[in-house]
Design a protein around this motif. Sequence first.
Motif, PDB file in Angstrom:
ATOM      1  N   ASN A  22      26.255 -26.759 -43.724  1.00 39.55           N
ATOM      2  CA  ASN A  22      26.552 -28.129 -43.549  1.00 39.55           C
ATOM      3  C   ASN A  22      25.524 -29.148 -44.223  1.00 39.55           C
ATOM      4  O   ASN A  22      25.060 -30.009 -43.551  1.00 39.55           O
ATOM      5  N   GLY A  23      25.052 -28.682 -45.378  1.00 38.74           N
ATOM      6  CA  GLY A  23      23.702 -29.621 -45.920  1.00 38.74           C
ATOM      7  C   GLY A  23      24.085 -30.828 -46.129  1.00 38.74           C
ATOM      8  O   GLY A  23      23.383 -31.948 -46.107  1.00 38.74           O
ATOM      9  N   GLU A  24      25.314 -31.071 -46.959  1.00 39.80           N
ATOM     10  CA  GLU A  24      25.601 -32.271 -47.535  1.00 39.80           C
ATOM     11  C   GLU A  24      25.781 -33.276 -46.123  1.00 39.80           C
ATOM     12  O   GLU A  24      25.629 -34.510 -46.354  1.00 39.80           O
ATOM     13  N   ALA A  73      22.630 -34.038 -44.761  1.00 40.37           N
ATOM     14  CA  ALA A  73      22.000 -35.193 -45.342  1.00 40.37           C
ATOM     15  C   ALA A  73      22.473 -36.570 -45.314  1.00 40.37           C
ATOM     16  O   ALA A  73      21.695 -37.607 -45.330  1.00 40.37           O
ATOM     17  N   SER A  74      23.914 -36.728 -45.306  1.00 40.84           N
ATOM     18  CA  SER A  74      24.552 -37.969 -45.273  1.00 40.84           C
ATOM     19  C   SER A  74      24.214 -38.565 -43.895  1.00 40.84           C
ATOM     20  O   SER A  74      23.938 -39.786 -43.971  1.00 40.84           O
ATOM     21  N   ALA A  75      23.990 -37.890 -42.815  1.00 39.17           N
ATOM     22  CA  ALA A  75      23.822 -38.466 -41.539  1.00 39.17           C
ATOM     23  C   ALA A  75      22.380 -38.836 -41.675  1.00 39.17           C
ATOM     24  O   ALA A  75      22.138 -40.018 -41.096  1.00 39.17           O
ATOM     25  N   LEU A  76      21.424 -38.190 -42.122  1.00 40.73           N
ATOM     26  CA  LEU A  76      20.128 -38.588 -42.382  1.00 40.73           C
ATOM     27  C   LEU A  76      19.948 -39.750 -43.088  1.00 40.73           C
ATOM     28  O   LEU A  76      19.112 -40.791 -42.883  1.00 40.73           O
ATOM     29  N   ARG A  77      20.625 -39.945 -44.111  1.00 40.61           N
ATOM     30  CA  ARG A  77      20.431 -41.020 -45.035  1.00 40.61           C
ATOM     31  C   ARG A  77      20.981 -42.216 -44.524  1.00 40.61           C
ATOM     32  O   ARG A  77      20.525 -43.356 -44.548  1.00 40.61           O
ATOM     33  N   ARG A  78      22.103 -42.139 -43.627  1.00 35.37           N
ATOM     34  CA  ARG A  78      22.578 -43.346 -42.696  1.00 35.37           C
ATOM     35  C   ARG A  78      21.647 -43.760 -41.792  1.00 35.37           C
ATOM     36  O   ARG A  78      21.322 -44.941 -41.608  1.00 35.37           O
ATOM     37  N   GLU A  80      15.712 -45.122 -47.442  1.00 38.31           N
ATOM     38  CA  GLU A  80      16.390 -44.147 -48.024  1.00 38.31           C
ATOM     39  C   GLU A  80      15.503 -43.451 -49.076  1.00 38.31           C
ATOM     40  O   GLU A  80      15.469 -42.314 -49.422  1.00 38.31           O
ATOM     41  N   SER A  81      14.548 -44.492 -49.874  1.00 44.51           N
ATOM     42  CA  SER A  81      13.723 -43.839 -50.879  1.00 44.51           C
ATOM     43  C   SER A  81      12.520 -43.058 -49.809  1.00 44.51           C
ATOM     44  O   SER A  81      12.086 -42.044 -50.705  1.00 44.51           O
ATOM     45  N   MET A  82      12.267 -43.221 -48.752  1.00 44.68           N
ATOM     46  CA  MET A  82      11.454 -42.443 -47.877  1.00 44.68           C
ATOM     47  C   MET A  82      11.939 -41.262 -47.538  1.00 44.68           C
ATOM     48  O   MET A  82      11.138 -40.141 -47.739  1.00 44.68           O
ATOM     49  N   LEU A  83      13.036 -40.888 -47.226  1.00 44.66           N
ATOM     50  CA  LEU A  83      13.815 -39.936 -47.084  1.00 44.66           C
ATOM     51  C   LEU A  83      13.654 -38.894 -48.483  1.00 44.66           C
ATOM     52  O   LEU A  83      13.344 -37.806 -48.397  1.00 44.66           O
ATOM     53  N   GLU A  84      13.974 -39.567 -49.527  1.00 43.50           N
ATOM     54  CA  GLU A  84      13.967 -38.631 -50.932  1.00 43.50           C
ATOM     55  C   GLU A  84      12.585 -38.270 -51.061  1.00 43.50           C
ATOM     56  O   GLU A  84      12.293 -37.342 -51.489  1.00 43.50           O
ATOM     57  N   LEU A  85      11.562 -39.127 -50.895  1.00 44.01           N
ATOM     58  CA  LEU A  85      10.227 -38.940 -51.082  1.00 44.01           C
ATOM     59  C   LEU A  85       9.797 -37.797 -50.105  1.00 44.01           C
ATOM     60  O   LEU A  85       9.161 -36.762 -50.565  1.00 44.01           O
ATOM     61  N   GLY A  86      10.232 -37.867 -48.953  1.00 45.44           N
ATOM     62  CA  GLY A  86       9.878 -36.711 -48.102  1.00 45.44           C
ATOM     63  C   GLY A  86      10.284 -35.317 -48.555  1.00 45.44           C
ATOM     64  O   GLY A  86       9.520 -34.263 -48.410  1.00 45.44           O
ATOM     65  N   ALA A  87      11.670 -35.317 -48.954  1.00 47.89           N
ATOM     66  CA  ALA A  87      12.361 -34.105 -49.454  1.00 47.89           C
ATOM     67  C   ALA A  87      11.374 -33.644 -50.491  1.00 47.89           C
ATOM     68  O   ALA A  87      11.053 -32.350 -50.780  1.00 47.89           O
TER      69      ALA A  87
END
Length: 370
Positions: free
Chosen positions: A182-184, A187-192, A203-210
């Motif tokens: 259930n990755g997508e 990820a969509s829930a975390l992005r929202r 959102e940029s913080m989330l991508e940076l953390g990944a």
Amino acid sequence: MPAFPPRRDLAQMLLSVTLTSGLLLASLWVLSPFLLALTWATMIVVASWPLMLRLEQCLWGRRSLAVLTMIGGLLLVLFLPFMAAITTLLDNSDRLIALLSNFDGEHIPSAPGWLGSIPLVGERLAELWAQIAALGVKGLTSKLVPHLGSLSKWFAAKIGGLGLILLQILLAIVLAAILYMNGEATASALRRFAHKLGGTRGESMLELGAGAIRGVALGVGVTAVVQALLGGIGLLIAGIPLAPVLTALMLILCIAQLGVLPVLAPAVIWLYSSDQSGMGTFLLVWMLIVVNLDNVLRPWLIRRGADLPLLLILAGVIGGLMSFGLLGIFLGPLLLAISYTLAGSWLTEDTAPTSDAPLLPEPPAPPVTD
């Protein structure tokens, strides 16, 4: 007249915040037995998600086959080596102490002449060798054996038994399988959620953390495995006793950012003290290569996963390990990366100066001479 929104009572607002906070704390308390495994599973999935997508493409687009392959790989790469290393160290801790105790009658010869001629570090290595030789094997062993005994007891107490750590790793692998499937959606829930908190910056913080998690997993994990394997190969070639046990110890030390030097350096001294100068010289040169490998391999791997300053990542790895334990290897760089990016965004929001006046007074002009 324009209609104004109704004013909320202060007591109502405080009650709402208190109830919401209490609900969140209670939920965390209920989930606390699973938080460690869930955190590990999240780190594993984020670090290996690109590999899982490539496997899915190779396996005819079947997500289930890709997840089964990834879980099998995790069992082989993560679970079995880690458990083998811990079991080997715990089962052979007495043998390691006894092996050191048997060297009391040995002597440490003087350093080879070419050691001091090594550029940059030769003089320091020769001086360190002279200090160890003056101390002698008996004095060195008397200082190390008590620490090794207490270290093994501390390590056994910290892990809380092999059954507990076995359960945590297995639970993390099961949760990783669920996250893979259930990755997508996750990820969509975390992005929202990140967008709700901070908009595009969230959102940029989330991508940076990944990216930080992926970079640290590559840099720390792969470098530790490569250094431990190369160190173990050197020990086997040199004929050092208990080479598999010492290789497992080097893997744990490399993950803890202590490196292979605490294992290889005593092995070199033991070879020279046993009149095996040829193998001692070989292992010394091999040790210098393996020890300095992380200065090249780890920065390259980290920069492939995260576009962050290397010093920031290394400080996060070491500081996180000291503050949060083994999990801090990933949490430390993640927290520092987010703080670093937030500070950078805040500083660059409004770069226009409020005044044209120079920050420092300009030097006086030189006198004009006729």
